[in-house]
Design an enzyme around this catalytic site. Structure first.
Site, PDB file in Angstrom:
ATOM      1  N   GLY A  46       0.846  -1.183   0.000  1.00  0.00           N
ATOM      2  CA  GLY A  46       0.000   0.000   0.000  1.00  0.00           C
ATOM      3  C   GLY A  46       0.881   1.233   0.000  1.00  0.00           C
ATOM      4  N   GLN A  51       3.391   9.860   1.825  1.00  0.00           N
ATOM      5  CA  GLN A  51       4.687   9.188   1.640  1.00  0.00           C
ATOM      6  C   GLN A  51       5.429   9.691   0.408  1.00  0.00           C
ATOM      7  OE1 GLN A  51       2.975   4.996   2.287  1.00  0.00           O
ATOM      8  NE2 GLN A  51       5.068   4.808   3.030  1.00  0.00           N
ATOM      9  N   GLU A 145      -2.031   2.098   6.417  1.00  0.00           N
ATOM     10  CA  GLU A 145      -2.018   3.189   5.427  1.00  0.00           C
ATOM     11  C   GLU A 145      -2.717   4.430   5.978  1.00  0.00           C
ATOM     12  OE1 GLU A 145       0.002   2.977   3.111  1.00  0.00           O
ATOM     13  OE2 GLU A 145       0.301   0.822   3.279  1.00  0.00           O
ATOM     14  N   HIS A 148      -0.796   6.768   8.196  1.00  0.00           N
ATOM     15  CA  HIS A 148       0.087   7.740   7.541  1.00  0.00           C
ATOM     16  C   HIS A 148      -0.598   9.109   7.390  1.00  0.00           C
ATOM     17  CE1 HIS A 148       3.667   5.475   6.400  1.00  0.00           C
ATOM     18  NE2 HIS A 148       2.933   4.480   5.930  1.00  0.00           N
TER      19      HIS A 148
HETATM   20 NI    NI Z   1       3.762   2.599   5.486  1.00  0.00          NI
END
Ligand code: NI
Length: 181
Positions: A46, A51, A145, A148
């Protein structure tokens, strides 16, 4: 286009991202395409927009080919999903410990507690609604995910840092295919 993935230590990974306001735009489609290119190039399970330095509440995960992820060969496949402005609701209070890695924490794995079952809601790229009830590895990937988006990396969820280690030491059998994790 493959974009550079930010690594732990970069303050942008610790920020809270803002909701996506405009659905179905060309800009959003390009971003999602770049995220898939970047995730596939790294064999990721993922990827979250922050990111790659984009502070929006947008995650992608899973695979279209229905095969397990090479970084997690023992886990069941997760359907390919684009999820915007997600909201997670744990079902029950059971948590499971499981090994996680992260493209922003290359080379390491840690044992992380996650809710066993949850319901998640959100939107696809065109603003269509998504609602799913999931468990196991699918639930784990979504929690990882979506963390994040709130600036949380998996080591920050660990209860026992003695269970953090290098992938090639913990899982030598993965060394060939996931050397840089
Ligand atoms: Ni990660």
């Amino acid at each position: 286009m493959i974009r550079p993935i930010l690594r732990m230590g970069d303050p942008r990974l610790l920020q809270r991202s803002r909701p996506v306001a405009d659905f179905g735009t060309a800009e959003l489609r390009r971003l999602i395409e770049d995220m898939f290119d970047t995730m596939r190039a790294a064999d990721g399970a993922g990827l979250a927009a922050p990111q790659i330095g984009v502070p929006l509440r947008l995650v992608i995960f899973g695979a279209a080919d229905g095969r397990p992820n090479p970084r997690y060969p023992d886990e069941p496949p997760v359907p390919q999903t684009i999820l915007l402005n997600p909201v997670l609701q744990p079902l029950g209070d059971e948590m499971d410990d499981g090994w996680e890695g992260c493209l922003s924490v290359p080379g390491l794995r840690g044992l992380v507690p996650r809710w066993r079952r949850l319901r998640y809601r959100g939107f696809d790229a065109d603003g269509g609604s998504i609602e799913r009830t999931v468990g196991g590895f699918h639930a784990r990937v979504v929690q990882h995910e979506c963390d994040h988006l709130d600036g949380i990396l998996f080591p920050m969820r660990m209860r026992d840092l003695s269970r953090l280690g290098f992938t090639e030491v913990l899982f030598p059998e993965l060394a060939g295919q996931a050397a840089d994790d």
